[in-house]
Write a protein that holds these residues in place. Structure first.
Motif, PDB file in Angstrom:
ATOM      1  N   HIS A 197       5.029  -8.152  -0.924  1.00  0.00           N
ATOM      2  CA  HIS A 197       3.621  -7.785  -0.769  1.00  0.00           C
ATOM      3  C   HIS A 197       3.373  -6.279  -0.724  1.00  0.00           C
ATOM      4  N   LEU A 198       4.126  -5.571   0.118  1.00  0.00           N
ATOM      5  CA  LEU A 198       3.819  -4.155   0.320  1.00  0.00           C
ATOM      6  C   LEU A 198       4.306  -3.277  -0.838  1.00  0.00           C
ATOM      7  N   VAL A 199       5.556  -3.461  -1.256  1.00  0.00           N
ATOM      8  CA  VAL A 199       6.097  -2.619  -2.328  1.00  0.00           C
ATOM      9  C   VAL A 199       5.326  -2.807  -3.637  1.00  0.00           C
ATOM     10  N   PRO A 200       5.000  -4.043  -4.057  1.00  0.00           N
ATOM     11  CA  PRO A 200       4.194  -4.187  -5.279  1.00  0.00           C
ATOM     12  C   PRO A 200       2.848  -3.460  -5.188  1.00  0.00           C
ATOM     13  N   LEU A 201       2.247  -3.458  -4.005  1.00  0.00           N
ATOM     14  CA  LEU A 201       0.976  -2.766  -3.826  1.00  0.00           C
ATOM     15  C   LEU A 201       1.155  -1.256  -3.985  1.00  0.00           C
ATOM     16  N   LEU A 202       2.225  -0.715  -3.415  1.00  0.00           N
ATOM     17  CA  LEU A 202       2.495   0.725  -3.541  1.00  0.00           C
ATOM     18  C   LEU A 202       2.755   1.109  -4.996  1.00  0.00           C
ATOM     19  N   LYS A 203       3.457   0.250  -5.720  1.00  0.00           N
ATOM     20  CA  LYS A 203       3.723   0.513  -7.144  1.00  0.00           C
ATOM     21  C   LYS A 203       2.440   0.408  -7.969  1.00  0.00           C
ATOM     22  N   GLU A 204       1.541  -0.457  -7.528  1.00  0.00           N
ATOM     23  CA  GLU A 204       0.256  -0.584  -8.226  1.00  0.00           C
ATOM     24  C   GLU A 204      -0.604   0.655  -8.003  1.00  0.00           C
ATOM     25  N   LEU A 205      -0.569   1.165  -6.766  1.00  0.00           N
ATOM     26  CA  LEU A 205      -1.347   2.360  -6.443  1.00  0.00           C
ATOM     27  C   LEU A 205      -0.804   3.598  -7.144  1.00  0.00           C
ATOM     28  N   ASN A 206       0.520   3.627  -7.312  1.00  0.00           N
ATOM     29  CA  ASN A 206       1.158   4.774  -7.963  1.00  0.00           C
ATOM     30  C   ASN A 206       2.273   4.259  -8.864  1.00  0.00           C
ATOM     31  N   PRO A 207       2.046   4.193 -10.158  1.00  0.00           N
ATOM     32  CA  PRO A 207       3.078   3.688 -11.070  1.00  0.00           C
ATOM     33  C   PRO A 207       4.375   4.486 -11.018  1.00  0.00           C
ATOM     34  N   GLN A 208       4.318   5.716 -10.537  1.00  0.00           N
ATOM     35  CA  GLN A 208       5.508   6.555 -10.401  1.00  0.00           C
ATOM     36  C   GLN A 208       6.016   6.567  -8.950  1.00  0.00           C
ATOM     37  N   PHE A 209       5.694   5.486  -8.246  1.00  0.00           N
ATOM     38  CA  PHE A 209       6.007   5.471  -6.808  1.00  0.00           C
ATOM     39  C   PHE A 209       7.499   5.660  -6.533  1.00  0.00           C
ATOM     40  N   ILE A 210       8.371   4.967  -7.258  1.00  0.00           N
ATOM     41  CA  ILE A 210       9.806   5.060  -6.985  1.00  0.00           C
ATOM     42  C   ILE A 210      10.309   6.475  -7.216  1.00  0.00           C
ATOM     43  N   GLN A 211       9.856   7.112  -8.304  1.00  0.00           N
ATOM     44  CA  GLN A 211      10.272   8.491  -8.567  1.00  0.00           C
ATOM     45  C   GLN A 211       9.777   9.428  -7.462  1.00  0.00           C
ATOM     46  N   SER A 212       8.531   9.226  -7.022  1.00  0.00           N
ATOM     47  CA  SER A 212       7.989  10.042  -5.930  1.00  0.00           C
ATOM     48  C   SER A 212       8.750   9.807  -4.636  1.00  0.00           C
TER      49      SER A 212
END
Length: 436
Positions: A197-212
């Protein structure tokens, strides 16, 4: 991914090329991809699979899958089974913690008995994010925000730079089969809730979330290194080491504007967790203590004393026969004949040997013990009063040994000799006793 993985290993873990590697292998996609990558690169590997018997026939299905995979690829395999629920109940652990304890204890046993150099696990970038968020939700220090370390002692995690999406893509490209753990679909565990639930939402908010996120992790690691360097420099000003004991000078400590942060850095490796109690100890009265599993922190006037918990019991008794010249347990004592008195001190005494009753007895002091201090003719004094006058810390009192002759104290070792065994005009045989 294979070339990226090869470059990553070459740059960060070049020593693996000539090492014997044990791969923790569950049968899931992450561990099977790690096996495939290392097998393709011709590393010296073996697989280790634990059957925790937590999912009925599914657990044995994982075991059979690993056996078939290892046989098909001619890779050595080590298997074990655990009654995880019984272990968790016996040791009052959660099922997850129990499985981790069992798993790593077995891995390290294989490391030693089978001469492996390193244990490799398949943790990846998404695992690091999940660990970060779990620690963040629970409240943590800076090191808790650093995620999963790439190397911890003999455990190495070479997939940390890779995402779950990259691993899945590689598996599909190479038609790799794996086992799905049905428990991963459940939101029963906090990690699964964050993953679903939480990680998919963060990736949706920022497609570059993992790199950030990885960039932030790099900044945090640099900050942690600065903190550790500062802690080392200040430690040299505040602490002194006396064998296994560390003494912190509170007068120096309290000059620091953020002394609690330094205490945290210095003490966390000793297993302390009750940090509010540790910090309040600074302002507490003498004698207050805080315990870790194997250590304790004691407030003694203007000092904090960190020491290992003693394994000896107060009822330990050692007998010393006549003509013994040296004792090494529990203290180092030497016994020798002397012609004259020379160099007497708290650690060296001279007694009239004819007044001694053998065997001498060496044991810890007990409440109610009394003796006649050297120089105080006819006056008895309780050891508890002596310790108070000498301003001994609780730690020093607990580690005080006494040498007895019959029912009389000869020496409160390292502190004071008894008057009744002193040398006088009638002495014919002088015995020198020294604490090494």
């Amino acid at each position: 991914m294979l070339n990226k993985f090869k470059k990553h290993i070459y740059q960060n873990f070049p020593f693996l090329e000539n090492s014997k590697l044990l791969l923790a292998t569950s049968g899931g996609i992450d561990s099977i991809v790690l096996v495939h990558l290392l097998h393709q690169l011709k590393y010296d590997i073996a697989l280790a699979h634990c059957n925790f018997q937590l999912r009925g026939m599914e657990s044995f299905g994982d075991q059979n899958f690993i056996q078939e995979y290892a046989n098909a690829n001619e890779i050595p395999l080590f298997l074990t089974q655990f009654d995880t629920e019984a272990f968790a109940k016996d040791y009052k652990l959660s099922t997850q913690i129990a499985a981790r304890e069992l798993r790593y204890n077995w891995f390290y046993e294989l490391l030693e008995t089978e001469n492996f150099d390193y244990i490799l696990t398949a943790h990846h970038a998404d695992d690091t994010i999940e660990t970060f968020l779990i620690n963040l939700s629970r409240g943590t220090g800076l090191e808790g925000l650093l995620g999963i370390p790439a190397q911890n002692d003999k455990v190495i995690r070479p997939l940390l730079p890779f995402t779950r999406e990259e691993i899945l893509a590689y598996a599909k490209e190479n038609t790799i089969e794996w086992r799905e753990d049905s428990s991963n679909a459940s939101d029963k565990y906090l990690r699964n809730k964050i993953r679903h639930h939480l990680v998919p939402l963060l990736k949706e908010l920022n497609p570059q979330f993992i790199q950030s996120f990885q960039k932030m992790q790099s900044y945090l690691k640099e900050s942690q290194e600065l903190v550790e360097d500062a802690a080392i420099m200040v430690y040299q000003q505040v602490a002194r080491e006396e064998g296994e004991t560390i003494v912190f000078d509170l007068n120096q400590l309290l000059k620091l504007p953020n002394y609690t942060s330094y205490l945290y850095q210095w003490l966390r490796e000793f297993g302390f967790t009750a940090w509010d109690d540790v910090y309040s100890l600074v302002e507490s009265q003498s004698g207050k203590q805080v315990f870790a599993p194997n250590y304790r922190l004691l407030k003694d006037r203007t000092e904090l004393i960190l020491s290992p918990l003693q394994e000896q019991e107060n009822d330990e008794v050692y007998f010393i026969e006549k003509n013994v010249i040296e004792v090494n347990i529990p203290l180092n004592l030497s016994f020798s004949k002397a012609e004259t008195i020379s160099g007497a001190s708290n650690s060296i005494i001279f007694v009239d040997e004819n007044k001694l009753v053998y065997p001498l007895v060496l044991k810890k002091w007990q409440e109610g013990d009394s003796f006649q201090p050297f120089g105080m003719n006819g006056k008895a004094k309780k050891l508890s009063k002596l310790f108070k006058d000498e301003k001994l810390s609780l730690f020093e009192k607990e580690n005080c040994w006494v040498l007895w002759s019959g029912n009389q104290i000869v020496w409160v070792i390292g502190i004071r000799q008894d008057e009744r065994f002193k040398i006088d005009s009638s002495t014919n045989h002088i015995l020198k006793i020294a604490l090494q």
